[in-house]
Design an enzyme around this catalytic site. Structure first.
Site, PDB file in Angstrom:
ATOM      1  CB  SER A  45      -6.995  -4.790   4.793  1.00  0.00           C
ATOM      2  OG  SER A  45      -7.600  -5.467   3.720  1.00  0.00           O
ATOM      3  CD  GLU A  46      -5.265  -3.398   0.824  1.00  0.00           C
ATOM      4  OE1 GLU A  46      -4.065  -3.469   1.130  1.00  0.00           O
ATOM      5  OE2 GLU A  46      -5.998  -4.398   0.724  1.00  0.00           O
ATOM      6  CB  THR A  47     -11.436   1.768   0.882  1.00  0.00           C
ATOM      7  OG1 THR A  47     -11.903   1.216   2.118  1.00  0.00           O
ATOM      8  CG2 THR A  47     -12.615   2.378   0.129  1.00  0.00           C
TER       9      THR A  47
END
Length: 228
Positions: A45-47
């Site tokens: 969902s995020e990096t």
């Protein structure tokens, strides 16, 4: 050259279960123009891409990407980055992201970030009548053009809520734990909260009348993934 990606789970429960996977990357190993591709390929969902702090410095800079776009701020990447930097022996007091300066602190097993709710997207907040109703929802029941945060009370007196979040426009069908949404719901309800999100992730928030929200959680390291 392979890129080393540390994979964390952020906002686990007290036993280290659940939590939202996060990719953590040394920004020096990936040119700025390649970061969206890397985040899309990883699929978390995020990096977060971190410019590691200089020796003796207590601040770092970072950029956050979903599979579809860059975000000015997000909660689980900033909590995860702060925990990771402390674990590697370079603890910080502040993390600079495009939205502003995130203050960092720690309390036993919890890593805490201090942010403003307006740094987060404008979530459509949907209060439901019961946990059963909440869990029965399908992500496709809600339009794709905005981020949807669904919630219901578990215990109103103690400030404990159950929640889910859908963000197809960000490339995230359902987010397991969402710190930015936690800031929004905390501001909306104007009170401290314990939030159980997704399958069982745990977030803890503290509300301030001055517009700041503290978001706290536990982090687990799931090792290193190599990406070509």
């Amino acid at each position: 050259m392979a890129i080393d990606v540390t994979v964390l789970r952020v906002f686990t429960d007290s036993c280290g279960n659940f939590g939202n996977p996060l990719g953590v990357v040394d920004a020096a190993t990936v040119p700025a123009g390649e970061r969206q591709r890397v985040a899309t390929e990883l699929g978390y969902s995020e990096t977060i891409f971190i410019d590691l702090p200089d020796p003796g410095s207590t601040t770092a800079h970072a950029h956050i990407f979903t599979p579809a776009t860059e975000l000015p701020f997000a909660g689980h990447p900033t909590v995860g980055a702060a925990w990771w930097l402390r674990e590697r022996g370079t603890p910080i007091n502040t993390l600079q992201v495009p939205a502003g300066i995130v203050q960092i602190s720690h309390d036993d097993a919890l890593t805490i970030v201090r942010a403003r709710a307006e740094w987060s997207p404008e979530f459509a907040l949907h209060e439901l009548d019961s946990v059963d109703e909440l869990l029965a929802i399908e992500p496709g029941d809600y339009p794709d053009d905005v981020e949807h945060y669904l919630w219901t009370w578990i215990d109103r007196d103690s400030g404990h809520i159950r929640s889910r979040m859908f963000a197809n426009d960000l490339g995230v069908t359902e987010d397991e734990a969402t710190g930015s949404a936690a800031t929004r719901i905390t501001e909306y309800l104007s009170r401290d909260l314990t939030i159980t999100q997704g399958k069982g992730s745990q977030l803890y928030t503290t509300w301030s009348a001055e517009g700041w929200v503290l978001v706290a959680g536990r982090v687990v390291d799931d090792g290193v993934r190599e990406l070509d």
